[in-house]
Design a protein around this motif. Structure first.
Motif, PDB file in Angstrom:
ATOM      1  N   SER A  54      30.839  39.658  46.716  1.00  0.00           N
ATOM      2  CA  SER A  54      30.380  39.265  45.384  1.00  0.00           C
ATOM      3  C   SER A  54      29.462  40.246  44.773  1.00  0.00           C
ATOM      4  O   SER A  54      28.595  40.835  45.521  1.00  0.00           O
ATOM      5  N   THR A  55      29.406  40.426  43.420  1.00  0.00           N
ATOM      6  CA  THR A  55      28.464  41.520  42.769  1.00  0.00           C
ATOM      7  C   THR A  55      27.946  40.858  41.717  1.00  0.00           C
ATOM      8  O   THR A  55      28.464  39.862  41.157  1.00  0.00           O
ATOM      9  N   ILE A  56      26.972  41.393  41.366  1.00  0.00           N
ATOM     10  CA  ILE A  56      25.817  40.928  40.199  1.00  0.00           C
ATOM     11  C   ILE A  56      25.589  42.166  39.191  1.00  0.00           C
ATOM     12  O   ILE A  56      24.909  43.002  40.010  1.00  0.00           O
ATOM     13  N   MET A  57      25.782  42.188  37.912  1.00  0.00           N
ATOM     14  CA  MET A  57      24.934  43.017  37.170  1.00  0.00           C
ATOM     15  C   MET A  57      24.029  42.526  36.315  1.00  0.00           C
ATOM     16  O   MET A  57      24.231  41.471  35.796  1.00  0.00           O
ATOM     17  N   PHE A  58      22.863  43.301  36.368  1.00  0.00           N
ATOM     18  CA  PHE A  58      21.648  42.359  35.696  1.00  0.00           C
ATOM     19  C   PHE A  58      21.648  42.959  33.948  1.00  0.00           C
ATOM     20  O   PHE A  58      21.033  43.914  34.027  1.00  0.00           O
ATOM     21  N   GLU A  68      26.814  31.811  25.219  1.00  0.00           N
ATOM     22  CA  GLU A  68      27.423  33.083  25.018  1.00  0.00           C
ATOM     23  C   GLU A  68      28.069  33.344  26.496  1.00  0.00           C
ATOM     24  O   GLU A  68      27.164  33.654  27.398  1.00  0.00           O
ATOM     25  N   GLY A  69      29.252  33.688  26.658  1.00  0.00           N
ATOM     26  CA  GLY A  69      29.616  34.182  27.944  1.00  0.00           C
ATOM     27  C   GLY A  69      31.152  33.413  28.047  1.00  0.00           C
ATOM     28  O   GLY A  69      31.393  32.715  27.460  1.00  0.00           O
ATOM     29  N   PHE A  70      31.883  33.721  29.317  1.00  0.00           N
ATOM     30  CA  PHE A  70      33.133  33.024  29.823  1.00  0.00           C
ATOM     31  C   PHE A  70      33.467  33.281  31.177  1.00  0.00           C
ATOM     32  O   PHE A  70      32.454  34.126  31.947  1.00  0.00           O
ATOM     33  N   ILE A  71      34.220  32.451  31.621  1.00  0.00           N
ATOM     34  CA  ILE A  71      34.633  32.558  33.049  1.00  0.00           C
ATOM     35  C   ILE A  71      36.208  33.037  32.770  1.00  0.00           C
ATOM     36  O   ILE A  71      36.874  32.497  32.062  1.00  0.00           O
ATOM     37  N   LYS A  72      36.359  34.039  33.805  1.00  0.00           N
ATOM     38  CA  LYS A  72      37.776  34.322  33.883  1.00  0.00           C
ATOM     39  C   LYS A  72      38.240  34.462  35.503  1.00  0.00           C
ATOM     40  O   LYS A  72      37.499  35.144  36.039  1.00  0.00           O
ATOM     41  N   LEU A  73      39.331  33.722  35.534  1.00  0.00           N
ATOM     42  CA  LEU A  73      39.739  33.678  36.783  1.00  0.00           C
ATOM     43  C   LEU A  73      41.241  34.115  37.063  1.00  0.00           C
ATOM     44  O   LEU A  73      42.257  33.983  36.263  1.00  0.00           O
ATOM     45  N   LEU A  74      41.479  35.040  37.905  1.00  0.00           N
ATOM     46  CA  LEU A  74      42.952  35.976  38.270  1.00  0.00           C
ATOM     47  C   LEU A  74      43.343  35.203  39.398  1.00  0.00           C
ATOM     48  O   LEU A  74      42.791  35.156  40.511  1.00  0.00           O
ATOM     49  N   VAL A  75      44.526  34.850  39.234  1.00  0.00           N
ATOM     50  CA  VAL A  75      45.500  34.426  40.461  1.00  0.00           C
ATOM     51  C   VAL A  75      46.849  35.258  40.560  1.00  0.00           C
ATOM     52  O   VAL A  75      47.340  35.695  39.530  1.00  0.00           O
ATOM     53  N   VAL A 132      26.543  39.418  34.614  1.00  0.00           N
ATOM     54  CA  VAL A 132      27.891  39.635  34.952  1.00  0.00           C
ATOM     55  C   VAL A 132      28.036  39.369  36.427  1.00  0.00           C
ATOM     56  O   VAL A 132      27.461  40.217  37.396  1.00  0.00           O
ATOM     57  N   ALA A 133      28.734  38.505  36.821  1.00  0.00           N
ATOM     58  CA  ALA A 133      28.899  38.207  38.182  1.00  0.00           C
ATOM     59  C   ALA A 133      30.429  38.394  38.623  1.00  0.00           C
ATOM     60  O   ALA A 133      31.308  38.199  37.688  1.00  0.00           O
ATOM     61  N   GLY A 134      30.952  39.088  39.616  1.00  0.00           N
ATOM     62  CA  GLY A 134      32.102  39.232  39.965  1.00  0.00           C
ATOM     63  C   GLY A 134      32.406  39.263  41.329  1.00  0.00           C
ATOM     64  O   GLY A 134      31.522  39.555  42.392  1.00  0.00           O
ATOM     65  N   VAL A 135      33.820  39.127  41.765  1.00  0.00           N
ATOM     66  CA  VAL A 135      34.348  39.096  43.204  1.00  0.00           C
ATOM     67  C   VAL A 135      35.824  39.553  43.034  1.00  0.00           C
ATOM     68  O   VAL A 135      36.550  38.959  41.934  1.00  0.00           O
ATOM     69  N   ARG A 162      35.535  36.891  37.318  1.00  0.00           N
ATOM     70  CA  ARG A 162      34.412  37.389  36.578  1.00  0.00           C
ATOM     71  C   ARG A 162      33.770  36.333  35.657  1.00  0.00           C
ATOM     72  O   ARG A 162      34.434  35.655  35.117  1.00  0.00           O
ATOM     73  N   VAL A 163      32.484  36.186  35.892  1.00  0.00           N
ATOM     74  CA  VAL A 163      31.802  35.305  35.031  1.00  0.00           C
ATOM     75  C   VAL A 163      30.556  35.952  34.281  1.00  0.00           C
ATOM     76  O   VAL A 163      29.853  36.736  34.852  1.00  0.00           O
ATOM     77  N   ILE A 164      30.661  36.054  32.978  1.00  0.00           N
ATOM     78  CA  ILE A 164      29.587  36.478  32.141  1.00  0.00           C
ATOM     79  C   ILE A 164      28.757  35.514  31.366  1.00  0.00           C
ATOM     80  O   ILE A 164      29.383  34.674  30.538  1.00  0.00           O
TER      81      ILE A 164
END
Length: 494
Positions: free
Chosen positions: A352-356, A398-405, A361-364, A417-419
């Motif tokens: 898991s990562t996060i960009m401040f 402001e932002g969104f959740i994006k999930l790939l499967v 922005v968090a991602g995995v 990705r969650v922003i």
């Protein structure tokens, strides 16, 4: 010559974690640190810069809230903010030092760990020489872990002096907010510092980007939000530009940019920050007789093993992912390989990562750009934050959740990705599914606290399964599901 089961060189996040895991195995361990306990993970790194970010975010929100009520916000004071950051750093260093002191006096652990400060070099495959103010001494180690970290990259073309032209090692030690600042490098660190200085509202920030968008590894929808917010806070992004010259004249920084259309422009600012990556700390670390092989980006390692059988490398000195959580993971894993058998293989797909940034922005796992580069077919859902009750309540949608499967019946998780607000709190459940190679059905009916950001993940999963509350496609830019066919390079709504 005193003998140890393990010698760890470097007491940053990865080295400290490795030493403490060796204590669990009741192995006699020597931990050596050249500078400050905790390394760059605390000072001039993850903790310090993120404390700056938290304070900057508070100031930005404060300014916006007071403006909402027609009130004039106070001005940020550099020395007070700097003092708060230094206090945060000291708290963590003191915590680690206190922990070591307790280990020294606790009969359960005192026989297993020795900590010394000094300059270490590996003079033979089982010998480490240490030099400090008390003299020089050589120790013997059955195994050695190198965890010496990294430092900001310098190039001779840039006049880095940590007075006018800074790296991340020196930028936090300035005397005051600069009235203007140019940042060389539009990667994560450069964009984070642009966010920090813009948030305080005291500095005109310029960001040099050699491409047509910042964060070139991220999907365009994520980048669009970050760029919009940076520019709204007054950041000027030099797109499609190449830094051709930088010099310090009369205490000011002058820089020249060459743009892809052939035009050349000169600019003047008070200060500059160079953020063009990091390089491993390996110089003079081992003798020529020790055949540790270096690659282009760091020590060559395979599953933490170097080219010397009893010597391991973890953290930023390797060519792997340069993150604190990854370094700690590698440090613990190396010790488990040496003295036992790891429960799980070391993998990076579920990190898991996060960009401040603004917003965070968090991602995995994979994003769409990565999935396409790998030639994968996938399904993806995007859910806007305006659909999430917690975001509405916080008055920040402001932002969104994006999930790939995967585009099959199993729908195994490829990435997310969650922003947006509290993005990092929403990522871990999906990271666990990736590590377990599982599909998404487990998340569909999990009862989440209400209201919470993680409810957005549940609704995203339900949308992919065709049983969402908010039906995909009915509300433009709110909830959308589509699939990508790599053979046709085509997106289709589902």
């Amino acid at each position: 010559m005193e003998k140890f089961d393990l010698i760890v060189i470097g007491a940053g996040p990865s080295g400290y974690a490795a030493a403490m895991r060796a204590v669990d195995f009741k192995k006699k361990t020597l931990l050596i640190e050249r500078n400050t306990l905790g390394g760059a993970g605390i000072t001039n790194g993850a903790l310090s810069s993120k404390t700056w970010w938290e304070l900057s975010r508070d100031m930005l929100a404060f300014r916006k809230n007071l403006k909402r009520y027609g009130m004039t916000p106070p001005s940020a004071i550099w020395k007070e903010i700097q003092s708060e950051v230094n206090t945060a750093v000291k708290e963590k260093v003191d915590l680690l030092n206190d922990h070591l002191e307790h280990i020294k006096t606790d009969s359960k652990y005192s026989n297993y760990l020795t900590f010394i400060q000094g300059e270490a070099d590996i003079i033979a495959e089982h010998q480490v020489h240490v030099k400090n103010g008390n003299g020089e001494i050589t120790y013997e180690g059955s195994n050695i872990i190198i965890a010496t970290g990294s430092r900001p990259r310098h190039v001779p073309e840039l006049p880095i002096d940590e007075k006018h032209v800074f790296t991340s090692d020196g930028i936090e030690q300035m005397d005051d907010f600069p009235e203007s600042l140019v940042i060389v490098g539009a990667g994560v660190i450069g964009c984070e510092y642009a966010t920090i200085f813009a948030g305080f509202g005291k500095t005109k920030v310029y960001l040099i980007d050699k491409g047509d968008s910042i964060l070139p590894f991220e999907d365009s929808d994520v980048v669009e939000v970050i760029e919009r917010n940076l520019e709204a806070e007054g950041v000027h992004i030099h797109r499609n530009s190449q830094l051709s010259k930088m010099e310090v004249k009369d205490g000011r920084v002058h820089y020249t940019l060459t743009f892809t259309d052939g035009t050349v422009e000169e600019f003047e600012v008070e200060k500059a920050l160079v953020s063009i990556g990091r390089v491993p700390n390996f110089e003079k670390l081992w003798a020529e007789a020790v055949p540790i092989k270096m690659g282009k980006r760091g020590v060559e390692d395979h599953d933490t093993n170097t080219t010397v059988s009893n010597i391991y490398a973890v953290g930023d000195i390797t060519a792997d992912i340069n993150l604190v959580n990854v370094g700690e993971l590698e440090g613990r894993y190396a010790v488990e390989k040496i003295f036992g058998k790891p429960d799980k293989k070391l993998v990076y797909e579920n990190i898991s990562t996060i960009m401040f940034l603004n917003p965070e922005v968090a991602g995995v796992g994979l994003n769409e750009k990565m999935a396409r580069q790998q030639g994968l077919n996938y399904k993806v859902v995007s859910l806007d934050y305006s659909c999430i009750s917690r975001a509405i309540a916080k008055r920040n949608t402001e932002g969104f959740i994006k999930l790939l499967v995967t585009d099959d019946d199993e729908m195994k998780v490829l990435g997310m990705r969650v922003i947006g607000e509290q993005a990092s709190s929403a990522i871990q459940a999906v990271a666990l599914l990736i590590s377990m190679n599982k599909g998404i059905e487990e998340l569909a009916e999990c009862v989440h606290p209400h209201p919470s950001i993680t409810e957005g993940i549940q609704e995203s999963v339900r949308a992919l399964l065709g049983k969402s509350i908010l039906k995909s496609g009915l509300m433009k830019n709110k909830v959308s599901c589509y699939c990508y066919d790599c053979s046709k390079e085509e997106l289709k709504a589902i």
